[in-house]
Design an enzyme around this catalytic site. Structure first.
Site, PDB file in Angstrom:
ATOM      1  N   ARG A   1      -0.276  -8.563  13.814  1.00  0.00           N
ATOM      2  CA  ARG A   1      -0.751  -7.496  12.868  1.00  0.00           C
ATOM      3  C   ARG A   1      -1.873  -8.421  11.757  1.00  0.00           C
ATOM      4  NH1 ARG A   1       4.675  -5.411  10.674  1.00  0.00           N
ATOM      5  NH2 ARG A   1       3.486  -3.856   9.362  1.00  0.00           N
TER       6      ARG A   1
ATOM      7  N   ARG B   1      11.882  -1.214  10.634  1.00  0.00           N
ATOM      8  CA  ARG B   1      10.691  -1.010  11.476  1.00  0.00           C
ATOM      9  C   ARG B   1      10.584  -1.979  12.593  1.00  0.00           C
ATOM     10  NH1 ARG B   1       5.323   0.108   8.088  1.00  0.00           N
ATOM     11  NH2 ARG B   1       4.303  -0.863   9.865  1.00  0.00           N
TER      12      ARG B   1
ATOM     13  N   ARG C   1      -9.221   1.664   9.192  1.00  0.00           N
ATOM     14  CA  ARG C   1      -8.616   0.424   9.576  1.00  0.00           C
ATOM     15  C   ARG C   1      -9.677  -0.474  10.316  1.00  0.00           C
ATOM     16  NH1 ARG C   1      -2.866   0.964   9.313  1.00  0.00           N
ATOM     17  NH2 ARG C   1      -1.587  -0.846   9.572  1.00  0.00           N
TER      18      ARG C   1
ATOM     19  N   LYS D   1       0.772  -1.040  -0.098  1.00  0.00           N
ATOM     20  CA  LYS D   1      -0.028   0.043  -0.132  1.00  0.00           C
ATOM     21  C   LYS D   1       0.734   1.306  -0.210  1.00  0.00           C
ATOM     22  CE  LYS D   1      -2.068  -0.588   4.124  1.00  0.00           C
ATOM     23  NZ  LYS D   1      -1.608  -1.911   4.458  1.00  0.00           N
TER      24      LYS D   1
ATOM     25  N   ARG E   1      11.776  -5.851   4.645  1.00  0.00           N
ATOM     26  CA  ARG E   1      11.577  -4.338   4.714  1.00  0.00           C
ATOM     27  C   ARG E   1      12.590  -3.446   5.203  1.00  0.00           C
ATOM     28  NH1 ARG E   1       5.694  -1.930   4.839  1.00  0.00           N
ATOM     29  NH2 ARG E   1       5.725  -3.047   7.114  1.00  0.00           N
TER      30      ARG E   1
HETATM   31  P1  AMP Z   1       1.128   0.820   8.949  1.00  0.00           P
HETATM   32  O1  AMP Z   1       2.387   1.777   8.693  1.00  0.00           O
HETATM   33  O2  AMP Z   1       0.117   1.542   8.362  1.00  0.00           O
HETATM   34  O3  AMP Z   1       1.504  -0.332   8.859  1.00  0.00           O
HETATM   35  O4  AMP Z   1       0.886   1.347  10.407  1.00  0.00           O
HETATM   36  C1  AMP Z   1       1.896   1.037  11.420  1.00  0.00           C
HETATM   37  C2  AMP Z   1       1.484   0.903  12.768  1.00  0.00           C
HETATM   38  O5  AMP Z   1       0.539   2.272  13.193  1.00  0.00           O
HETATM   39  C3  AMP Z   1       0.146  -0.001  12.830  1.00  0.00           C
HETATM   40  O6  AMP Z   1       0.376  -1.329  13.387  1.00  0.00           O
HETATM   41  C4  AMP Z   1      -0.583   0.471  14.160  1.00  0.00           C
HETATM   42  O7  AMP Z   1      -0.118   0.117  15.309  1.00  0.00           O
HETATM   43  C5  AMP Z   1      -0.474   2.007  13.928  1.00  0.00           C
HETATM   44  N1  AMP Z   1      -1.790   2.531  13.052  1.00  0.00           N
HETATM   45  C6  AMP Z   1      -1.661   3.052  11.787  1.00  0.00           C
HETATM   46  N2  AMP Z   1      -2.681   3.363  11.175  1.00  0.00           N
HETATM   47  C7  AMP Z   1      -3.610   3.024  12.111  1.00  0.00           C
HETATM   48  C8  AMP Z   1      -4.958   3.301  12.212  1.00  0.00           C
HETATM   49  N3  AMP Z   1      -5.950   3.617  11.215  1.00  0.00           N
HETATM   50  N4  AMP Z   1      -5.692   2.707  13.360  1.00  0.00           N
HETATM   51  C9  AMP Z   1      -5.120   2.274  14.420  1.00  0.00           C
HETATM   52  N5  AMP Z   1      -3.622   2.320  14.547  1.00  0.00           N
HETATM   53  C10 AMP Z   1      -2.887   2.579  13.405  1.00  0.00           C
END
Ligand code: AMP
Length: 216
Positions: free
Chosen positions: A172, A160, A88, A13, A127
């Site tokens: 996740r 990360r 989400r 994404k 990654r």
């Molecule tokens: P991502 O980079 O999108 O994989 O997000 C990394 C982490 O940020 C996720 O595993 C959550 O802990 C937090 N996070 C990101 N977006 C959201 C969201 N819309 N709602 C809740 N937690 C989020």
């Protein structure tokens, strides 16, 4: 143009949202990136966010909705934006609808990227993220160049804290299946969901996405 990217962690994404944002000249709003910046602050909120992100859990719907509401009201979002990582949960999707209704904005399309679990694990565990521009590389099939990032020249990468197989499989992916997957049906019913096979190269997938966007 207002676009949402949906898909499990590691589906690509972020990579695709970045390419599309550049092409359309609108901001790429990654809630993960915004939260990682907030979590780097050495205060109570920063530390709590760091802990939640590391464990692969979700931050509260209330907090993330506030963050997104404030972000999309900024000047640079006037002509559109690309949401990556939000909504989400169903609550977040409904909150987003309320926010957009007040601004008289409609989501043009929801792009769902499908990738099988084995590929997801390889993408997550390999990654590498450019420290400066967040461009995504992968140590197995697209390693960070020795002489620096191809987009910005930065020499350092970030791994990360949540990119490990254990957090991915146990938390996740489970969170995605329980909380985020229902959004596929939610947006499908609204007739604005388009699915893409995310297992090819980033360039190939981007071409298909751009072609679809142009036809909207
Ligand atoms: P991502 O980079 O999108 O994989 O997000 C990394 C982490 O940020 C996720 O595993 C959550 O802990 C937090 N996070 C990101 N977006 C959201 C969201 N819309 N709602 C809740 N937690 C989020």
């Amino acid at each position: 143009m207002h676009v949402i990217f949906l898909g499990p962690p590691g589906a690509g994404k972020g990579t695709q949202a970045k390419i599309l944002a550049k092409k359309l000249n609108i901001p790429h709003l990654s809630t993960g990136e915004i939260l990682r910046i907030m979590s780097s602050k050495n205060n109570y909120i920063g530390k709590s966010l760091k802990d939640i992100i590391k464990k692969g859990l979700l931050v509260s719907d209330e907090l993330i909705t506030t963050v997104v509401r404030e972000r999309i009201l900024l000047e640079d979002c006037q002509h559109g934006f690309i949401l990556d990582g939000f909504p989400r949960t169903l609550i977040q999707a409904k909150n987003l609808e309320d926010i957009l209704k007040k601004q008289n904005i409609k989501i043009n399309t929801v792009i769902k990227i499908d990738v099988n679990e084995n590929i997801l694990i390889q993408r997550i565990s390999g990654r590498q993220v450019c420290k400066k521009c967040n461009k995504i590389y992968n140590k197995y099939f697209n390693p960070f160049p020795k002489n620096g990032c191809i987009d910005c020249g930065e020499k350092n990468i970030i791994i990360r804290s949540d990119d490990n197989e254990n957090a991915f499989k146990k938390v996740r992916l489970k969170k995605y299946n329980e909380e985020t997957k229902p959004l596929v049906e939610y947006y499908d019913k609204k007739n604005n969901l388009v699915r893409f096979d995310g297992s090819g190269s980033a360039t190939e997938i981007a071409e298909k996405i751009i072609k679809t966007i142009k036809s909207i």
